[in-house]
Design a protein around this motif. Structure first.
Motif, PDB file in Angstrom:
ATOM      1  N   GLU A  31    -110.045 -17.375  26.277  1.00 50.21           N
ATOM      2  CA  GLU A  31    -110.587 -18.460  27.082  1.00 50.21           C
ATOM      3  C   GLU A  31    -110.989 -17.942  28.443  1.00 50.21           C
ATOM      4  N   GLY A  32    -111.805 -18.724  29.120  1.00 51.44           N
ATOM      5  CA  GLY A  32    -112.185 -18.438  30.495  1.00 51.44           C
ATOM      6  C   GLY A  32    -112.829 -19.668  31.096  1.00 51.44           C
ATOM      7  N   TYR A  33    -112.959 -19.678  32.404  1.00 51.20           N
ATOM      8  CA  TYR A  33    -113.493 -20.836  33.127  1.00 51.20           C
ATOM      9  C   TYR A  33    -114.633 -20.421  34.039  1.00 51.20           C
ATOM     10  N   ILE A  34    -115.615 -21.298  34.142  1.00 53.40           N
ATOM     11  CA  ILE A  34    -116.635 -21.162  35.164  1.00 53.40           C
ATOM     12  C   ILE A  34    -116.515 -22.377  36.068  1.00 53.40           C
ATOM     13  N   TYR A  35    -116.356 -22.100  37.366  1.00 54.23           N
ATOM     14  CA  TYR A  35    -116.235 -23.155  38.364  1.00 54.23           C
ATOM     15  C   TYR A  35    -117.630 -23.432  38.911  1.00 54.23           C
ATOM     16  N   VAL A  36    -118.006 -24.709  38.909  1.00 53.17           N
ATOM     17  CA  VAL A  36    -119.368 -25.121  39.236  1.00 53.17           C
ATOM     18  C   VAL A  36    -119.335 -26.296  40.209  1.00 53.17           C
ATOM     19  N   SER A  37    -120.492 -26.631  40.738  1.00 55.45           N
ATOM     20  CA  SER A  37    -120.590 -27.793  41.624  1.00 55.45           C
ATOM     21  C   SER A  37    -120.606 -29.077  40.793  1.00 55.45           C
ATOM     22  N   PRO A  38    -120.265 -30.203  41.417  1.00 59.67           N
ATOM     23  CA  PRO A  38    -120.369 -31.486  40.704  1.00 59.67           C
ATOM     24  C   PRO A  38    -121.786 -31.732  40.175  1.00 59.67           C
ATOM     25  N   VAL A  40    -123.836 -29.548  38.887  1.00 63.07           N
ATOM     26  CA  VAL A  40    -123.974 -28.843  37.604  1.00 63.07           C
ATOM     27  C   VAL A  40    -123.315 -29.655  36.494  1.00 63.07           C
ATOM     28  N   ILE A  41    -122.111 -30.133  36.756  1.00 61.27           N
ATOM     29  CA  ILE A  41    -121.407 -30.967  35.767  1.00 61.27           C
ATOM     30  C   ILE A  41    -122.266 -32.174  35.402  1.00 61.27           C
ATOM     31  N   GLU A  42    -122.799 -32.828  36.403  1.00 58.94           N
ATOM     32  CA  GLU A  42    -123.617 -34.020  36.181  1.00 58.94           C
ATOM     33  C   GLU A  42    -124.863 -33.701  35.360  1.00 58.94           C
ATOM     34  N   GLN A  43    -125.553 -32.636  35.715  1.00 62.86           N
ATOM     35  CA  GLN A  43    -126.798 -32.307  35.018  1.00 62.86           C
ATOM     36  C   GLN A  43    -126.550 -31.810  33.588  1.00 62.86           C
ATOM     37  N   ILE A  44    -125.443 -31.109  33.368  1.00 58.16           N
ATOM     38  CA  ILE A  44    -125.103 -30.721  31.997  1.00 58.16           C
ATOM     39  C   ILE A  44    -124.766 -31.973  31.187  1.00 58.16           C
ATOM     40  N   SER A  45    -123.965 -32.850  31.761  1.00 58.98           N
ATOM     41  CA  SER A  45    -123.567 -34.088  31.068  1.00 58.98           C
ATOM     42  C   SER A  45    -124.761 -34.983  30.756  1.00 58.98           C
ATOM     43  N   GLY A 118    -116.978 -12.311  23.605  1.00 59.40           N
ATOM     44  CA  GLY A 118    -117.667 -13.564  23.295  1.00 59.40           C
ATOM     45  C   GLY A 118    -117.522 -14.594  24.396  1.00 59.40           C
ATOM     46  N   VAL A 119    -116.315 -14.776  24.907  1.00 60.17           N
ATOM     47  CA  VAL A 119    -116.107 -15.780  25.959  1.00 60.17           C
ATOM     48  C   VAL A 119    -116.797 -15.359  27.253  1.00 60.17           C
ATOM     49  N   ASN A 120    -116.763 -14.076  27.579  1.00 57.38           N
ATOM     50  CA  ASN A 120    -117.433 -13.607  28.795  1.00 57.38           C
ATOM     51  C   ASN A 120    -118.948 -13.786  28.712  1.00 57.38           C
ATOM     52  N   ILE A 121    -119.541 -13.455  27.594  1.00 52.96           N
ATOM     53  CA  ILE A 121    -120.996 -13.595  27.450  1.00 52.96           C
ATOM     54  C   ILE A 121    -121.385 -15.072  27.486  1.00 52.96           C
ATOM     55  N   ALA A 122    -120.582 -15.933  26.883  1.00 46.43           N
ATOM     56  CA  ALA A 122    -120.866 -17.377  26.935  1.00 46.43           C
ATOM     57  C   ALA A 122    -120.821 -17.867  28.381  1.00 46.43           C
ATOM     58  N   LEU A 123    -119.808 -17.445  29.142  1.00 51.01           N
ATOM     59  CA  LEU A 123    -119.695 -17.857  30.545  1.00 51.01           C
ATOM     60  C   LEU A 123    -120.833 -17.290  31.389  1.00 51.01           C
ATOM     61  N   LEU A 124    -121.198 -16.047  31.170  1.00 53.48           N
ATOM     62  CA  LEU A 124    -122.313 -15.455  31.909  1.00 53.48           C
ATOM     63  C   LEU A 124    -123.627 -16.167  31.605  1.00 53.48           C
ATOM     64  N   THR A 125    -123.782 -16.611  30.377  1.00 51.23           N
ATOM     65  CA  THR A 125    -124.993 -17.356  30.010  1.00 51.23           C
ATOM     66  C   THR A 125    -125.020 -18.707  30.708  1.00 51.23           C
ATOM     67  N   LEU A 126    -123.875 -19.377  30.792  1.00 49.21           N
ATOM     68  CA  LEU A 126    -123.817 -20.630  31.560  1.00 49.21           C
ATOM     69  C   LEU A 126    -124.209 -20.370  33.005  1.00 49.21           C
ATOM     70  N   PHE A 127    -123.701 -19.283  33.567  1.00 46.48           N
ATOM     71  CA  PHE A 127    -124.052 -18.935  34.950  1.00 46.48           C
ATOM     72  C   PHE A 127    -125.562 -18.751  35.078  1.00 46.48           C
ATOM     73  N   ASP A 128    -126.141 -17.991  34.176  1.00 42.14           N
ATOM     74  CA  ASP A 128    -127.574 -17.714  34.228  1.00 42.14           C
ATOM     75  C   ASP A 128    -128.400 -18.996  34.135  1.00 42.14           C
ATOM     76  N   MET A 129    -127.982 -19.898  33.283  1.00 42.65           N
ATOM     77  CA  MET A 129    -128.760 -21.119  33.058  1.00 42.65           C
ATOM     78  C   MET A 129    -128.602 -22.143  34.174  1.00 42.65           C
ATOM     79  N   CYS A 130    -127.549 -22.006  34.987  1.00 41.84           N
ATOM     80  CA  CYS A 130    -127.274 -22.994  36.039  1.00 41.84           C
ATOM     81  C   CYS A 130    -127.377 -22.429  37.451  1.00 41.84           C
ATOM     82  N   LYS A 131    -127.699 -21.166  37.599  1.00 35.20           N
ATOM     83  CA  LYS A 131    -127.669 -20.527  38.925  1.00 35.20           C
ATOM     84  C   LYS A 131    -128.658 -21.119  39.914  1.00 35.20           C
ATOM     85  N   ALA A 132    -129.759 -21.703  39.429  1.00 42.12           N
ATOM     86  CA  ALA A 132    -130.712 -22.324  40.352  1.00 42.12           C
ATOM     87  C   ALA A 132    -130.118 -23.564  41.014  1.00 42.12           C
ATOM     88  N   ILE A 133    -129.200 -24.218  40.329  1.00 43.70           N
ATOM     89  CA  ILE A 133    -128.548 -25.415  40.866  1.00 43.70           C
ATOM     90  C   ILE A 133    -127.389 -25.030  41.774  1.00 43.70           C
TER      91      ILE A 133
END
Length: 167
Positions: A31-38, A40-45, A118-133
């Protein structure tokens, strides 16, 4: 003095010979966590991220990462994974997303490195897809939660172990 399994008699890097080991079912969960702004949470949701369905893309990336582990980590054995499962949980209270990676195979060596990759690549991909926000996102807490198979049998990460590493 302990003997390092990835060094030969001359002290050189060496891939461990696992040919003598029995083929058994092996499983691991990381497991791992990516900490994001509210935001990012809102736009993903709300599914309004400009790059598309971030979880679908990150899930595929994490699966690919687990499958390519031996290409990325020196001396890692190439494994014929029978199952890789990536899941995400949004924790809006703590502004974070938890990613988990489950890997399974029948083989002669464990799949912890594949689950971690697997978990690291998934988290890095989330970072890549949300970094503009939110370019201030950060990844923490990547660890193996559980492994099954091999000489240690069934192992789970305990809170005591976590406290010992961070206390």
């Amino acid at each position: 003095m302990s003997t390092f399994s990835h060094l030969n008699a001359g002290g050189e890097a060496n891939m461990v010979d696992v040919s003598y080991k029995a083929v058994t079912q092996r499983e691991a969960i990381a497991e791992g966590y990516i900490y994001v702004s509210p935001s990012v949470i809102e736009q993903i949701s709300d599914a309004t991220i400009a790059k598309g369905d971030v979880f679908a893309v990150a899930r595929i990336a994490g699966i690919q990462g687990a499958k390519r582990c031996s290409d990325l980590i020196p001396l890692c054995h190439p494994l014929a994974l029978s199952k890789v499962d990536i899941n995400f949980d949004i924790d809006s209270n703590d502004n974070r997303i938890k990613a988990t990676c489950y890997c399974k195979l029948s083989g002669q060596t464990g799949v912890e490195m594949e689950a971690l990759t697997g978990v690291n690549i998934a988290l890095l991909t989330l970072f890549d897809m949300c970094k503009a926000i939110d370019p201030t996102m950060h990844i923490e807490g990547v660890r193996v939660l559980e492994k099954i198979g091999g000489k240690t049998g069934h192992w789970t990460h305990s809170q005591e172990a976590n406290d010992a590493h961070h206390g």
